[in-house]
Design a protein around this motif. Structure first.
Motif, PDB file in Angstrom:
ATOM      1  N   ALA A  25      -5.496  -4.410  20.468  1.00 44.75           N
ATOM      2  CA  ALA A  25      -4.740  -5.581  20.901  1.00 44.75           C
ATOM      3  C   ALA A  25      -5.098  -5.972  22.328  1.00 44.75           C
ATOM      4  O   ALA A  25      -5.152  -7.161  22.672  1.00 44.75           O
ATOM      5  CB  ALA A  25      -3.240  -5.295  20.790  1.00 44.75           C
ATOM      6  N   TYR A  26      -5.356  -4.975  23.167  1.00 51.04           N
ATOM      7  CA  TYR A  26      -5.772  -5.254  24.547  1.00 51.04           C
ATOM      8  C   TYR A  26      -7.098  -6.020  24.553  1.00 51.04           C
ATOM      9  O   TYR A  26      -7.265  -6.983  25.314  1.00 51.04           O
ATOM     10  CB  TYR A  26      -5.914  -3.942  25.309  1.00 51.04           C
ATOM     11  N   SER A  27      -8.046  -5.586  23.723  1.00 47.40           N
ATOM     12  CA  SER A  27      -9.345  -6.259  23.667  1.00 47.40           C
ATOM     13  C   SER A  27      -9.195  -7.700  23.192  1.00 47.40           C
ATOM     14  O   SER A  27      -9.837  -8.616  23.731  1.00 47.40           O
ATOM     15  CB  SER A  27     -10.286  -5.479  22.740  1.00 47.40           C
ATOM     16  N   VAL A  28      -8.360  -7.923  22.183  1.00 45.81           N
ATOM     17  CA  VAL A  28      -8.126  -9.291  21.698  1.00 45.81           C
ATOM     18  C   VAL A  28      -7.500 -10.147  22.793  1.00 45.81           C
ATOM     19  O   VAL A  28      -7.891 -11.309  23.002  1.00 45.81           O
ATOM     20  CB  VAL A  28      -7.235  -9.256  20.441  1.00 45.81           C
ATOM     21  N   SER A  29      -6.521  -9.561  23.514  1.00 47.08           N
ATOM     22  CA  SER A  29      -5.881 -10.316  24.591  1.00 47.08           C
ATOM     23  C   SER A  29      -6.841 -10.612  25.729  1.00 47.08           C
ATOM     24  O   SER A  29      -6.693 -11.623  26.434  1.00 47.08           O
ATOM     25  CB  SER A  29      -4.676  -9.528  25.121  1.00 47.08           C
ATOM     26  N   LEU A  30      -7.837  -9.753  25.918  1.00 45.69           N
ATOM     27  CA  LEU A  30      -8.755  -9.920  27.044  1.00 45.69           C
ATOM     28  C   LEU A  30      -9.902 -10.881  26.736  1.00 45.69           C
ATOM     29  O   LEU A  30     -10.335 -11.639  27.622  1.00 45.69           O
ATOM     30  CB  LEU A  30      -9.311  -8.554  27.450  1.00 45.69           C
ATOM     31  N   PHE A  31     -10.375 -10.889  25.473  1.00 43.98           N
ATOM     32  CA  PHE A  31     -11.591 -11.651  25.170  1.00 43.98           C
ATOM     33  C   PHE A  31     -11.367 -12.821  24.202  1.00 43.98           C
ATOM     34  O   PHE A  31     -12.083 -13.808  24.265  1.00 43.98           O
ATOM     35  CB  PHE A  31     -12.650 -10.718  24.568  1.00 43.98           C
ATOM     36  N   THR A  61       3.558 -18.381  20.807  1.00 42.74           N
ATOM     37  CA  THR A  61       2.226 -18.554  21.386  1.00 42.74           C
ATOM     38  C   THR A  61       2.276 -18.411  22.899  1.00 42.74           C
ATOM     39  O   THR A  61       1.380 -17.814  23.518  1.00 42.74           O
ATOM     40  CB  THR A  61       1.663 -19.925  20.997  1.00 42.74           C
ATOM     41  N   LEU A  62       3.311 -18.966  23.524  1.00 37.14           N
ATOM     42  CA  LEU A  62       3.453 -18.833  24.975  1.00 37.14           C
ATOM     43  C   LEU A  62       3.605 -17.364  25.381  1.00 37.14           C
ATOM     44  O   LEU A  62       3.053 -16.927  26.404  1.00 37.14           O
ATOM     45  CB  LEU A  62       4.667 -19.632  25.455  1.00 37.14           C
ATOM     46  N   LEU A  63       4.335 -16.599  24.565  1.00 35.98           N
ATOM     47  CA  LEU A  63       4.499 -15.171  24.856  1.00 35.98           C
ATOM     48  C   LEU A  63       3.163 -14.440  24.779  1.00 35.98           C
ATOM     49  O   LEU A  63       2.819 -13.640  25.669  1.00 35.98           O
ATOM     50  CB  LEU A  63       5.499 -14.559  23.883  1.00 35.98           C
ATOM     51  N   VAL A  64       2.392 -14.721  23.726  1.00 37.60           N
ATOM     52  CA  VAL A  64       1.086 -14.058  23.565  1.00 37.60           C
ATOM     53  C   VAL A  64       0.139 -14.453  24.691  1.00 37.60           C
ATOM     54  O   VAL A  64      -0.598 -13.621  25.244  1.00 37.60           O
ATOM     55  CB  VAL A  64       0.489 -14.401  22.185  1.00 37.60           C
ATOM     56  N   ILE A  77       1.045 -12.588  27.842  1.00 37.42           N
ATOM     57  CA  ILE A  77       0.527 -11.212  27.811  1.00 37.42           C
ATOM     58  C   ILE A  77      -0.971 -11.208  28.093  1.00 37.42           C
ATOM     59  O   ILE A  77      -1.494 -10.341  28.812  1.00 37.42           O
ATOM     60  CB  ILE A  77       0.839 -10.569  26.451  1.00 37.42           C
ATOM     61  N   SER A  78      -1.693 -12.184  27.520  1.00 33.32           N
ATOM     62  CA  SER A  78      -3.132 -12.278  27.754  1.00 33.32           C
ATOM     63  C   SER A  78      -3.447 -12.530  29.224  1.00 33.32           C
ATOM     64  O   SER A  78      -4.407 -11.970  29.771  1.00 33.32           O
ATOM     65  CB  SER A  78      -3.726 -13.390  26.887  1.00 33.32           C
ATOM     66  N   ASP A  79      -2.664 -13.365  29.904  1.00 29.42           N
ATOM     67  CA  ASP A  79      -2.881 -13.623  31.335  1.00 29.42           C
ATOM     68  C   ASP A  79      -2.687 -12.346  32.151  1.00 29.42           C
ATOM     69  O   ASP A  79      -3.439 -12.075  33.100  1.00 29.42           O
ATOM     70  CB  ASP A  79      -1.938 -14.716  31.824  1.00 29.42           C
ATOM     71  N   PHE A  80      -1.680 -11.561  31.775  1.00 25.61           N
ATOM     72  CA  PHE A  80      -1.457 -10.292  32.478  1.00 25.61           C
ATOM     73  C   PHE A  80      -2.608  -9.315  32.244  1.00 25.61           C
ATOM     74  O   PHE A  80      -3.075  -8.637  33.168  1.00 25.61           O
ATOM     75  CB  PHE A  80      -0.135  -9.678  32.024  1.00 25.61           C
ATOM     76  N   VAL A  81      -3.083  -9.263  30.987  1.00 26.42           N
ATOM     77  CA  VAL A  81      -4.197  -8.376  30.661  1.00 26.42           C
ATOM     78  C   VAL A  81      -5.466  -8.816  31.394  1.00 26.42           C
ATOM     79  O   VAL A  81      -6.271  -7.990  31.846  1.00 26.42           O
ATOM     80  CB  VAL A  81      -4.416  -8.346  29.131  1.00 26.42           C
ATOM     81  N   LEU A  98      -0.389 -12.141  15.767  1.00 34.05           N
ATOM     82  CA  LEU A  98      -1.486 -12.736  16.532  1.00 34.05           C
ATOM     83  C   LEU A  98      -2.053 -13.961  15.826  1.00 34.05           C
ATOM     84  O   LEU A  98      -2.300 -15.004  16.452  1.00 34.05           O
ATOM     85  CB  LEU A  98      -2.582 -11.689  16.758  1.00 34.05           C
ATOM     86  N   VAL A  99      -2.261 -13.868  14.518  1.00 31.06           N
ATOM     87  CA  VAL A  99      -2.824 -14.991  13.763  1.00 31.06           C
ATOM     88  C   VAL A  99      -1.870 -16.178  13.774  1.00 31.06           C
ATOM     89  O   VAL A  99      -2.268 -17.331  14.016  1.00 31.06           O
ATOM     90  CB  VAL A  99      -3.151 -14.543  12.323  1.00 31.06           C
ATOM     91  N   ILE A 100      -0.598 -15.892  13.531  1.00 32.84           N
ATOM     92  CA  ILE A 100       0.382 -16.998  13.500  1.00 32.84           C
ATOM     93  C   ILE A 100       0.495 -17.662  14.870  1.00 32.84           C
ATOM     94  O   ILE A 100       0.527 -18.889  14.990  1.00 32.84           O
ATOM     95  CB  ILE A 100       1.749 -16.471  13.024  1.00 32.84           C
TER      96      ILE A 100
END
Length: 469
Positions: free
Chosen positions: A235-241, A261-264, A267-271, A443-445
């Motif tokens: 999940a970290y890799s997905v959030s990062l790339f 989507t805003l929550l995901v 999290i991606s911005d933090f990662v 993640l998909v949704i």
């Protein structure tokens, strides 16, 4: 081919006991004569072969036990310290070290493949190459650590034992952490020297079985748990790339984003602030958690803490009870007193509460007080069987039957723990699949809902423009 439990003597009069597979008693006697031993008594061990079915795939591991090699060397009539020194100079084989060249080779191939893929897909270069290099370095580090732990350290221990025995003393080594807890418990007991020697000699081949059982159970538990933990770096890799690419699309089209989507994206911005070093940190932490869980299962004091966990605790208690039952069988067979047998077996259990209760029972037995053999940690063992034998004038037949009963109970408890662990492992696997499905679905949704809304808005705009024209 039946298995015989035999007692023989060397020409010097030293008794030797052991087990051997032979067609008949005559064949057994002939084999012992080739080793310079004379058969005194023997009896066929009536154990159902199906009890050892899961262990049939690992005879080679048991043959590589240091204790069995020392036993074979001592039967050559070499002095004890010379035989142990000879064993220290022999090459040690271990299945883990045998696997390390393969793992290191696969890691090297992964480095080559990652370099080729990074050339074809430059976007993955920042992730694939460092991950492959990290895997190669990790394998090399484990290889070096395993070589020291499984070859250098045992060899130094054997050489030190040889020097101490040549000097006439080996007591300090009995406190060494390398010596198994079961052997230390026997050697530190108040039994006679002959009883200690015979008990240790008979217990040595069983130590490999007990240790392999614990490691197999720990592996079966950790494997699905590790698969569940691997979702975190994934999940970290997905959030990062991956998610930043979707964020660029959403920002470019000015799409109104739902809360999920805003929550995901948050999290991606933090990662993204942590970057690739954070990914390696997550992998290290995940591996440390898995190793810690594995160590807690195979380390008895920590296993007692885990024994309160539903289902998992049952399997750990069964393994502990099997260890106690096997040691009781060995000690009873070698004419140990009931108090010493209970004290040593419970001390070798590794569970502090069982050890404390065992000392209380042994103290009551030695003082002649009425004894309550109930122990909360050993409720699966028929300790009352020990009451059919006594320390004075006991029947040899009753003693051997009692010892055989405890051995059968040990095998049954090991199999029960294995089966119970298999059910628990299936539950862990189902849980890992469900969690993985939920995470992937979220993640998909979260990523495709804005795209669906964007396509719907575009279709409405196109239809309205076409109708106006």
């Amino acid at each position: 081919m039946p298995t015989y439990k035999y007692q023989s003597v060397l020409p010097t009069g030293v008794p030797v006991v052991g087990e051997f597979d032979a067609e008949t008693e005559t064949a057994l006697a002939a084999y012992l004569l080739t080793r310079g031993m004379t058969l005194v008594t023997c009896s066929e061990v009536a154990i159902d072969k199906r009890l050892g079915t899961p262990l049939a795939a690992i005879p080679r591991i048991l043959q590589l036990r240091i204790g069995e090699r020392i036993q074979e060397a001592l039967l050559t009539r070499l002095p004890a310290h010379v035989a142990i020194a000879a064993m220290a100079n022999e090459p040690f084989e271990h299945p883990l070290l045998m696997a390390m060249p393969w793992l290191t080779g696969m890691a090297g191939c992964a480095v080559v493949v990652s370099i080729l893929l990074s050339i074809a897909v430059p976007e993955f270069a920042l992730l694939l190459v460092p991950a492959a290099v990290f895997s190669l370095v990790t394998c090399l580090g484990l290889w070096i650590a395993g070589y020291w732990w499984l070859q250098v350290r045992p060899r130094h221990m054997l050489l030190r034992l040889s020097r101490q025995m040549a000097a006439g003393s080996s007591e300090p080594l009995m406190q060494d952490a390398f010596v198994p807890l079961e052997i230390r418990s026997i050697m530190n007991s108040g039994m006679a020297s002959e009883q200690k020697s015979l008990s240790v000699a008979e217990l040595l081949p069983s130590l490999g079985i007990m240790q392999v059982q614990r490691h197999l159970f720990a592996t079966k538990m950790v494997a699905p748990f590790l698969a569940l933990l691997l979702l975190i770096p994934a999940a970290y890799s997905v959030s990062l790339f991956v998610i930043p690419k979707f964020k660029e699309i959403f920002v470019g089209f000015g799409v109104e984003l739902p809360g999920l989507t805003l929550l995901v994206i948050g999290i991606s911005d933090f990662v993204a602030k942590l970057g690739v070093p954070g990914l390696f940190g997550v992998v290290v932490v995940t591996s440390a958690v898995a190793v810690t869980f594995y160590g807690m299962i195979i380390w008895s004091p920590a296993a007692e803490t885990l024994s309160v966990v539903p289902m998992l605790g049952t399997s750990l208690r069964l393994l502990m009870q099997a260890r106690v039952a096997r040691i009781l069988g060995v000690l009873v067979r070698n004419h140990s007193s009931i108090g010493d047998a209970i004290s040593v077996a419970t001390d070798a259990s590794g569970f502090p509460e069982v050890r404390r209760r065992g000392k209380e029972i042994a103290k009551d037995l030695r003082s002649g007080k009425p004894v309550n053999l109930v122990c909360s940690g050993l409720h699966g063992l028929p300790l009352s069987l020990l009451l059919r034998i006594s320390d004075q004038g006991d029947s040899e037949h009753a003693r051997q039957e009692t010892a055989q009963s405890f051995m059968l109970f040990a095998s049954s408890l090991e199999q029960a723990s294995w089966g119970h662990g298999a059910i628990l492992a299936v539950g862990f696997e189902i849980l890992a699949i469900i969690v993985a499905a939920v995470v992937v679905s979220l993640l998909v949704i979260s990523m495709f809902m804005p795209l669906i809304n964007l396509l719907k808005d575009l279709s409405v705009c196109v239809w309205t423009s076409g109708a106006w024209l």
